[in-house]
Design a protein around this motif. Structure first.
Motif, mmCIF file in Angstrom:
data_model
loop_
_atom_site.group_PDB
_atom_site.id
_atom_site.type_symbol
_atom_site.label_atom_id
_atom_site.label_comp_id
_atom_site.label_asym_id
_atom_site.label_seq_id
_atom_site.Cartn_x
_atom_site.Cartn_y
_atom_site.Cartn_z
ATOM 1 N N GLY A 132 41.680 -15.031 -20.197
ATOM 2 C CA GLY A 132 42.313 -15.866 -21.199
ATOM 3 C C GLY A 132 41.450 -17.003 -21.692
ATOM 4 O O GLY A 132 41.862 -17.753 -22.579
ATOM 5 N N GLY A 133 40.234 -17.153 -21.125
ATOM 6 C CA GLY A 133 39.331 -18.215 -21.544
ATOM 7 C C GLY A 133 38.682 -17.908 -22.885
ATOM 8 O O GLY A 133 38.597 -16.753 -23.315
ATOM 9 N N HIS A 134 38.213 -18.963 -23.561
ATOM 10 C CA HIS A 134 37.662 -18.838 -24.902
ATOM 11 C C HIS A 134 36.215 -19.324 -24.981
ATOM 12 O O HIS A 134 35.811 -20.217 -24.230
ATOM 13 C CB HIS A 134 38.500 -19.634 -25.902
ATOM 14 N N VAL A 135 35.475 -18.745 -25.918
ATOM 15 C CA VAL A 135 34.122 -19.160 -26.262
ATOM 16 C C VAL A 135 34.107 -19.528 -27.740
ATOM 17 O O VAL A 135 34.641 -18.780 -28.568
ATOM 18 C CB VAL A 135 33.091 -18.035 -26.021
ATOM 19 N N LEU A 136 33.486 -20.658 -28.076
ATOM 20 C CA LEU A 136 33.241 -21.000 -29.472
ATOM 21 C C LEU A 136 31.738 -21.060 -29.692
ATOM 22 O O LEU A 136 31.042 -21.850 -29.052
ATOM 23 C CB LEU A 136 33.872 -22.349 -29.830
ATOM 24 N N LEU A 137 31.256 -20.202 -30.598
ATOM 25 C CA LEU A 137 29.841 -20.159 -30.944
ATOM 26 C C LEU A 137 29.614 -20.822 -32.293
ATOM 27 O O LEU A 137 30.367 -20.613 -33.242
ATOM 28 C CB LEU A 137 29.360 -18.707 -31.064
ATOM 29 N N GLY A 138 28.533 -21.606 -32.378
ATOM 30 C CA GLY A 138 28.021 -22.081 -33.657
ATOM 31 C C GLY A 138 26.610 -21.553 -33.818
ATOM 32 O O GLY A 138 25.819 -21.585 -32.865
ATOM 33 N N PHE A 139 26.277 -21.044 -35.006
ATOM 34 C CA PHE A 139 24.976 -20.410 -35.193
ATOM 35 C C PHE A 139 24.625 -20.360 -36.674
ATOM 36 O O PHE A 139 25.448 -20.660 -37.546
ATOM 37 C CB PHE A 139 24.988 -18.992 -34.601
ATOM 38 N N PHE A 140 23.386 -19.998 -36.961
ATOM 39 C CA PHE A 140 22.936 -19.774 -38.333
ATOM 40 C C PHE A 140 23.218 -18.329 -38.707
ATOM 41 O O PHE A 140 22.833 -17.410 -37.988
ATOM 42 C CB PHE A 140 21.438 -20.070 -38.462
ATOM 43 N N GLU A 141 23.859 -18.124 -39.843
ATOM 44 C CA GLU A 141 24.352 -16.799 -40.233
ATOM 45 C C GLU A 141 23.356 -16.118 -41.160
ATOM 46 O O GLU A 141 22.714 -16.767 -41.986
ATOM 47 C CB GLU A 141 25.709 -16.973 -40.923
ATOM 48 N N ALA A 142 23.220 -14.792 -41.015
ATOM 49 C CA ALA A 142 22.229 -14.031 -41.770
ATOM 50 C C ALA A 142 22.834 -13.195 -42.884
ATOM 51 O O ALA A 142 22.131 -12.378 -43.480
ATOM 52 C CB ALA A 142 21.429 -13.136 -40.828
ATOM 53 N N GLY A 143 24.117 -13.341 -43.165
ATOM 54 C CA GLY A 143 24.739 -12.568 -44.231
ATOM 55 C C GLY A 143 24.706 -11.084 -43.929
ATOM 56 O O GLY A 143 24.980 -10.648 -42.815
ATOM 57 N N ASP A 144 24.340 -10.294 -44.939
ATOM 58 C CA ASP A 144 24.287 -8.837 -44.769
ATOM 59 C C ASP A 144 22.942 -8.363 -44.241
ATOM 60 O O ASP A 144 22.739 -7.165 -44.037
ATOM 61 C CB ASP A 144 24.581 -8.139 -46.108
ATOM 62 N N GLY A 145 22.031 -9.286 -44.044
ATOM 63 C CA GLY A 145 20.697 -8.906 -43.588
ATOM 64 C C GLY A 145 20.633 -8.700 -42.093
ATOM 65 O O GLY A 145 21.608 -8.916 -41.367
ATOM 66 N N PRO A 146 19.475 -8.297 -41.593
ATOM 67 C CA PRO A 146 19.283 -8.130 -40.157
ATOM 68 C C PRO A 146 19.095 -9.480 -39.469
ATOM 69 O O PRO A 146 18.978 -10.523 -40.121
ATOM 70 C CB PRO A 146 18.002 -7.300 -40.079
ATOM 71 N N VAL A 147 19.048 -9.462 -38.154
ATOM 72 C CA VAL A 147 18.660 -10.655 -37.407
ATOM 73 C C VAL A 147 17.286 -11.093 -37.914
ATOM 74 O O VAL A 147 16.379 -10.271 -38.063
ATOM 75 C CB VAL A 147 18.587 -10.364 -35.896
ATOM 76 N N SER A 148 17.159 -12.372 -38.215
ATOM 77 C CA SER A 148 15.898 -12.834 -38.796
ATOM 78 C C SER A 148 15.409 -14.087 -38.095
ATOM 79 O O SER A 148 16.179 -15.007 -37.816
ATOM 80 C CB SER A 148 16.051 -13.094 -40.298
ATOM 81 N N GLU A 149 14.118 -14.122 -37.839
ATOM 82 C CA GLU A 149 13.468 -15.241 -37.165
ATOM 83 C C GLU A 149 13.086 -16.310 -38.179
ATOM 84 O O GLU A 149 12.738 -15.994 -39.323
ATOM 85 C CB GLU A 149 12.231 -14.712 -36.458
ATOM 86 N N PHE A 150 13.181 -17.579 -37.776
ATOM 87 C CA PHE A 150 12.700 -18.642 -38.646
ATOM 88 C C PHE A 150 12.154 -19.792 -37.802
ATOM 89 O O PHE A 150 12.395 -19.878 -36.601
ATOM 90 C CB PHE A 150 13.810 -19.132 -39.600
ATOM 91 N N ASP A 151 11.421 -20.679 -38.468
ATOM 92 C CA ASP A 151 10.833 -21.840 -37.801
ATOM 93 C C ASP A 151 11.869 -22.949 -37.741
ATOM 94 O O ASP A 151 12.231 -23.529 -38.758
ATOM 95 C CB ASP A 151 9.605 -22.312 -38.571
ATOM 96 N N HIS A 152 12.340 -23.242 -36.544
ATOM 97 C CA HIS A 152 13.391 -24.240 -36.331
ATOM 98 C C HIS A 152 12.822 -25.653 -36.207
ATOM 99 O O HIS A 152 13.570 -26.608 -36.082
ATOM 100 C CB HIS A 152 14.155 -23.867 -35.050
#
Length: 201
Positions: A132-152
């Motif tokens: 019954g426990g929950h997880v909340l994720l916040g992240f940068f979304e890639a839309g319809d594209g694949p997982v994409s790497e970027f310079d953070h």
């Protein structure tokens, strides 16, 4: 990653304090998460950084504590919020008993994990969450594209299609409760932001 965040800890703390305090949609996501977890047990802010969101969760009535891989971040968090508990640790191998958490906040804290390692993080979330426990994720979304790497700027990060994260979570035993997108605000990366709420049945 540890050394990279240790090196920028003070500047990072100043930066995120300004951009994460005021967005109404983010506050709504945190409040919804708090409503699900309140009164059910401890909540871990994983990748807590300087601890400002850990403190916010506590203000929402949660028994919240923070974990971060960076000792410098943990030192800043302890100095700023001495009444709260902060620990150095890795999300990949948490020093927590099985089924001991009512909730997990992972706010932009899996973004640095190589894609091949994300399933392991989710498995650790499942292990430590009570039923019954929950997880909340916040992240940068890639839309319809694949997982994409970027310079953070701090260290390499990844943008994720929300549906792909849902699939990885499901394979780890976490069911989707809800999702939300928002556009970036001033001072943020020019990427759409994703929020994903998950539940362990």
């Amino acid at each position: 990653m540890t050394a990279a965040y240790d090196a920028v800890a003070v500047r990072y703390a100043e930066f995120v304090r300004g951009i994460w305090d005021g967005d109404p949609l983010d506050r709504a996501a945190w409040a919804a998460f708090a409503d699900f977890a309140r009164g059910r047990g401890p909540v871990a802010d994983l990748g807590c950084g300087p601890g400002h969101l850990t403190a916010h969760l506590r203000s929402l009535g949660l028994d919240a504590f923070g974990v971060d891989v960076s000792p410098e971040m943990v030192s800043l968090a302890r100095a700023a919020q001495p009444e709260l508990r902060f620990e150095v640790g890795s999300m990949a191998a948490l020093d927590l008993p099985d089924e001991s958490l009512a909730g997990i906040l992972s706010w932009y804290s899996v973004i640095h994990a190589p894609p091949s390692e994300v399933a392991g993080y989710f498995a650790e979330f499942t292990r430590t969450l009570a039923s019954g426990g929950h997880v909340l994720l916040g992240f940068f979304e890639a839309g319809d594209g694949p997982v994409s790497e970027f310079d953070h700027k701090v260290t390499t990060a990844y943008r994720w299609p929300l549906g792909e994260l849902v699939d990885i979570a499901a394979a780890a035993g976490l069911a989707e409760v809800g999702r939300m997108y928002r556009e970036p605000v001033e001072g943020e990366r020019p990427f759409r932001q994703g929020r994903l709420l998950l539940r362990k049945p």
